[in-house]
Design an enzyme around this catalytic site. Sequence first.
Site, PDB file in Angstrom:
ATOM      1  N   GLY B  17       0.821  -1.208   0.000  1.00 58.30           N
ATOM      2  CA  GLY B  17       0.000   0.000   0.000  1.00 58.30           C
ATOM      3  C   GLY B  17       0.856   1.260   0.000  1.00 58.30           C
ATOM      4  O   GLY B  17       0.565   2.221  -0.725  1.00 58.30           O
ATOM      5  N   PHE B 116      18.790 -18.456   1.125  1.00 54.91           N
ATOM      6  CA  PHE B 116      17.422 -18.630   1.597  1.00 54.91           C
ATOM      7  C   PHE B 116      16.816 -19.839   0.890  1.00 54.91           C
ATOM      8  O   PHE B 116      17.271 -20.229  -0.191  1.00 54.91           O
ATOM      9  CB  PHE B 116      16.590 -17.382   1.266  1.00 54.91           C
ATOM     10  CG  PHE B 116      15.918 -16.775   2.457  1.00 54.91           C
ATOM     11  CD1 PHE B 116      16.640 -16.038   3.366  1.00 54.91           C
ATOM     12  CD2 PHE B 116      14.558 -16.936   2.662  1.00 54.91           C
ATOM     13  CE1 PHE B 116      16.028 -15.469   4.470  1.00 54.91           C
ATOM     14  CE2 PHE B 116      13.925 -16.371   3.764  1.00 54.91           C
ATOM     15  CZ  PHE B 116      14.660 -15.633   4.667  1.00 54.91           C
ATOM     16  N   GLN B 236       0.344 -21.097   2.589  1.00 56.00           N
ATOM     17  CA  GLN B 236       1.659 -21.605   3.010  1.00 56.00           C
ATOM     18  C   GLN B 236       1.788 -21.776   4.514  1.00 56.00           C
ATOM     19  O   GLN B 236       1.432 -20.883   5.277  1.00 56.00           O
ATOM     20  CB  GLN B 236       2.739 -20.631   2.539  1.00 56.00           C
ATOM     21  CG  GLN B 236       4.149 -21.041   2.950  1.00 56.00           C
ATOM     22  CD  GLN B 236       5.201 -20.221   2.241  1.00 56.00           C
ATOM     23  OE1 GLN B 236       5.517 -19.108   2.638  1.00 56.00           O
ATOM     24  NE2 GLN B 236       5.720 -20.745   1.149  1.00 56.00           N
ATOM     25  N   HIS B 238       4.752 -22.105   7.158  1.00 51.11           N
ATOM     26  CA  HIS B 238       6.195 -21.889   7.287  1.00 51.11           C
ATOM     27  C   HIS B 238       6.746 -22.946   8.229  1.00 51.11           C
ATOM     28  O   HIS B 238       6.134 -23.232   9.262  1.00 51.11           O
ATOM     29  CB  HIS B 238       6.439 -20.480   7.847  1.00 51.11           C
ATOM     30  CG  HIS B 238       7.860 -20.041   7.791  1.00 51.11           C
ATOM     31  ND1 HIS B 238       8.840 -20.581   8.599  1.00 51.11           N
ATOM     32  CD2 HIS B 238       8.481 -19.111   7.024  1.00 51.11           C
ATOM     33  CE1 HIS B 238       9.992 -19.996   8.324  1.00 51.11           C
ATOM     34  NE2 HIS B 238       9.806 -19.096   7.372  1.00 51.11           N
ATOM     35  N   LEU B 248       7.036 -16.381  14.042  1.00 51.11           N
ATOM     36  CA  LEU B 248       7.966 -16.775  12.991  1.00 51.11           C
ATOM     37  C   LEU B 248       9.429 -16.744  13.438  1.00 51.11           C
ATOM     38  O   LEU B 248       9.881 -15.788  14.051  1.00 51.11           O
ATOM     39  CB  LEU B 248       7.790 -15.811  11.812  1.00 51.11           C
ATOM     40  CG  LEU B 248       8.634 -16.115  10.581  1.00 51.11           C
ATOM     41  CD1 LEU B 248       8.171 -17.398   9.936  1.00 51.11           C
ATOM     42  CD2 LEU B 248       8.532 -14.965   9.600  1.00 51.11           C
ATOM     43  N   GLU B 251      13.657 -18.161   8.046  1.00 47.26           N
ATOM     44  CA  GLU B 251      14.447 -19.109   7.279  1.00 47.26           C
ATOM     45  C   GLU B 251      15.909 -18.679   7.239  1.00 47.26           C
ATOM     46  O   GLU B 251      16.797 -19.488   6.987  1.00 47.26           O
ATOM     47  CB  GLU B 251      13.890 -19.059   5.850  1.00 47.26           C
ATOM     48  CG  GLU B 251      13.965 -20.288   5.051  1.00 47.26           C
ATOM     49  CD  GLU B 251      12.983 -20.163   3.884  1.00 47.26           C
ATOM     50  OE1 GLU B 251      11.763 -20.192   4.128  1.00 47.26           O
ATOM     51  OE2 GLU B 251      13.441 -20.028   2.756  1.00 47.26           O
ATOM     52  N   ARG B 282       9.578 -24.106   1.314  1.00 51.20           N
ATOM     53  CA  ARG B 282       8.838 -24.206   2.581  1.00 51.20           C
ATOM     54  C   ARG B 282       7.839 -25.349   2.602  1.00 51.20           C
ATOM     55  O   ARG B 282       7.661 -25.993   3.638  1.00 51.20           O
ATOM     56  CB  ARG B 282       8.136 -22.882   2.856  1.00 51.20           C
ATOM     57  CG  ARG B 282       9.123 -21.813   3.215  1.00 51.20           C
ATOM     58  CD  ARG B 282       8.472 -20.463   3.380  1.00 51.20           C
ATOM     59  NE  ARG B 282       9.479 -19.489   3.779  1.00 51.20           N
ATOM     60  CZ  ARG B 282       9.254 -18.183   3.851  1.00 51.20           C
ATOM     61  NH1 ARG B 282       8.056 -17.691   3.540  1.00 51.20           N
ATOM     62  NH2 ARG B 282      10.210 -17.360   4.231  1.00 51.20           N
ATOM     63  N   ARG B 411       5.091 -20.112  -2.180  1.00 57.07           N
ATOM     64  CA  ARG B 411       5.955 -18.947  -2.316  1.00 57.07           C
ATOM     65  C   ARG B 411       7.353 -19.246  -1.783  1.00 57.07           C
ATOM     66  O   ARG B 411       7.503 -19.902  -0.761  1.00 57.07           O
ATOM     67  CB  ARG B 411       5.374 -17.770  -1.541  1.00 57.07           C
ATOM     68  CG  ARG B 411       6.275 -16.558  -1.525  1.00 57.07           C
ATOM     69  CD  ARG B 411       5.634 -15.353  -0.889  1.00 57.07           C
ATOM     70  NE  ARG B 411       5.454 -15.445   0.544  1.00 57.07           N
ATOM     71  CZ  ARG B 411       6.432 -15.340   1.442  1.00 57.07           C
ATOM     72  NH1 ARG B 411       7.687 -15.177   1.053  1.00 57.07           N
ATOM     73  NH2 ARG B 411       6.166 -15.412   2.727  1.00 57.07           N
ATOM     74  N   LEU B 417       8.386  -9.873   0.159  1.00 56.52           N
ATOM     75  CA  LEU B 417       8.833  -8.472   0.228  1.00 56.52           C
ATOM     76  C   LEU B 417       9.093  -7.935  -1.170  1.00 56.52           C
ATOM     77  O   LEU B 417       8.862  -6.760  -1.468  1.00 56.52           O
ATOM     78  CB  LEU B 417      10.072  -8.348   1.114  1.00 56.52           C
ATOM     79  CG  LEU B 417       9.828  -8.586   2.614  1.00 56.52           C
ATOM     80  CD1 LEU B 417      11.132  -8.505   3.400  1.00 56.52           C
ATOM     81  CD2 LEU B 417       8.821  -7.584   3.175  1.00 56.52           C
TER      82      LEU B 417
END
Lengths: 233, 597
Positions: B17, B116, B236, B238, B248, B251, B282, B411, B417
């Site tokens: 946004g 990652f 998803q 994680h 969280l 990763e 993931r 994803r 991001l």
Amino acid sequence: MEATVKIFRFNPETDQKPHFETYTMPVESTDRVLDLLEYIKGNFDGTLSFRRSCAHGICGSDAMRINGRNYLACKALVKDVGLKIKVEPVLGLKVIKDLIVDMDPFFEHFRSVMPYFVNDEPPPAKERLQTIEERERFDDTTKCILCACCTTSCPSFWANQEYLGPAAMVNAHRFIFDSRDRAAAERLRILNDQFGVFRCHTIFNCTIACPREIEITQAIGELKNAISTGALE
Amino acid sequence: MKNHQYDVVVVGAGGAGLMAALYASKTANIAVLSKLYPTRSHTGTAQGGVGAALANDEEDHWEWHAFDTVKGSDYLGDQDAIDFMCEEAIAAVYELEHYGLPFSRTAEGKIAQRPFGGHTNNITKKPVRRACYAADRTGHMILQTLYQQCLKNHVNFFDEFQVVDLLVNNGTVAGVVATEIGTGEMHVFHTKAVIIATGGHGRIWDVTSNAYAYTGDGIAVAMRRGVPMEDMEFFQFHPTGIYKLGILITEGVRGEGGVLINSEGERFMERYAPTVKDLASRDVTSRAMYLEMKEGRSINGKGYLYLDVRPEVVNKYAALDGRKNLDGTPYVVTGEQILAKLPDIVDFARTYLGVDPVTQPMPVQPTAHYTMGGIPTNRFGEVVIDEKNTVMPGLYSAGECACVSVHGANRLGTNSLLDIIVFGKYAGLRAAEYALGSAYQPLPADPADYARAQFDAIRNAKGSENIITVAKEMKVVMMDKVGMFRTGEGMAEALQKVRELRQRYKEIQLTDQGKIFNTDLFNIWELGNMLELAEMITIAAHARTESRGAHARDDYPKRDDANWLKHSLAWVRENGQIDLGYKPVVILKHQPKERVY
């Protein structure tokens, strides 16, 4: 285990003045105070009002005064605060309802210190280079989540709410000591105001209250020093 | 009721946004409406990094990034959009740096990058350093930086405004209705373009990394106005959430060398992903953890495994893997280095687990994390509303609530991001361009009637149901039956349960009848959104008789490209019925093949 939670209550639509209500509930030592508030809202009184979102100390929504000091409710665990818990809104900002305060004056102070990166030189095709040491110089103050735990624990702010307060200083520091930024002098002028850095009397409440463990008093000290010496070290 | 008029209204003030706002506000008169103060948005909790093939440390190419994303998506991602995102990624990350984002740095002063899950050197198949990071608070830095730049550019913010309806005239956007949370007053925003950037709906599941705010409001508002939702069956989990709490653990911990360990002390990912091991994608890692626990190898017989990032453990496995530093010396870490690279993770573990990750392993379990599906868009953020990708004039969407689709069935870490900055930017540009070239649509005589009716129904409900009971039952059934492993039978049960809960929802008694900060009222409305989405998710998942990415079925364990290499679309009809349709996946260079990590 059972906890007794005494909560500041004020409903502007029905109450003339605030009062406290006490709730008792089963808890585990690892419960967050936020979990207790959710439990109370769900089981005892749906009108209990507070802000929350991420519930793990990053979004900064749920600053409140717990047993007389500022915490994020999601980072204060029963094992840290004990089984007799008193919860109040933070001080120095107008209470709107229960634990919700008017955050607008706080954000106004934040906005007043130019809390944004300024560098009008044309950027390179790739990144602006910055050494690991230069980046480290302002690392601590990049952690601020604008929760207001610091500013609303500061006696200088309680005394006069025109004082910019520690959170605004932290955010000014984040840019003033960034080697890529070009507006340090302008920000230091803003901070050298009668409601600026020199109202800080190094009481350290802010540093103690910060849920991100930012060394706020030290950062403000560095700002005072920069104003006094004209040097950014 | 108050009335406002803006060229463009952005709904939601997270990364997508704010990026949209930054770009739209360059030319158009805009407003940003958010139910939270912008800096409270969930983008701020993203930790590990933003993916871009900068090649600051080692060889990398955006085409490799694109292939990894396609493979990660289990071939359900649209390859035109993926190519676009991965190529744009490089400029977008430099742009964030130019906005002042304090990335961590390499010895040469460049943006630091770390390995990652699922990101590889396409030649050697080994992990590549592609995640551009700012310690383990990259999302926080993105959110703060974009908000700061919006302030600098004098963007108009309406903070703590809950958008409750989308106004449409003859198939074209006319405005939004919002409630000011602090006063309870309704506001009508007459606008030419709306950008929905309201994030995901992970609060539907019981163990979740998602914020309380993640209740799918933007998706619910749009679908009630006839916009179909794409690929809703893909959600998803994680691999590494803090045991029980779901918070969280990035990763990036495994990127720095951390490993997953079962009750036998075994680094079990070697068996599931022999090449990249703990850095598999993931869906693969979460399923491996689930299977380990199902086979009795959880720790102490409880529902968790260990994530171990103690230096001696990292160094032992790095030596066994032959992991090297960039200068060719063996990869060795110290406790101080772990603390420096993962300070927030260390803090979370200490606060919520009472565990110091430098000296003790962390108890973790998979946690509901990311909405792959959502509002269908093309790569410019324009909402497309049918099988032929017909654009709905004036409606845009970006970020987690949108489905471009670049994430397909799963994803990759760091791509969320990236998604918000790339597609947020293009949605902002397109919306402003459209708004400046078009006229305001007329508003209905009483624009707020539909929104008011929804809230009146909540205020006037009579019954003995309790919001937390109904919510908890939804979360539990969705976790058990529409979670990491699914069966036709289980999903049929879940559907029946969710429908029962939707009936019981109407009997939830509202306690707070006030106007000012009535969070009780909004919590019930948000639960209604989640229940509607839960029904849609379950229907779409039940229909898909294959396993692909995050959608794993015991009764259909294989991917079925012959029948299911297609996106689902789900419409809510006016009578409440949910209809499904399908549209093809865009396949360019990469033909589907088996996924092996």
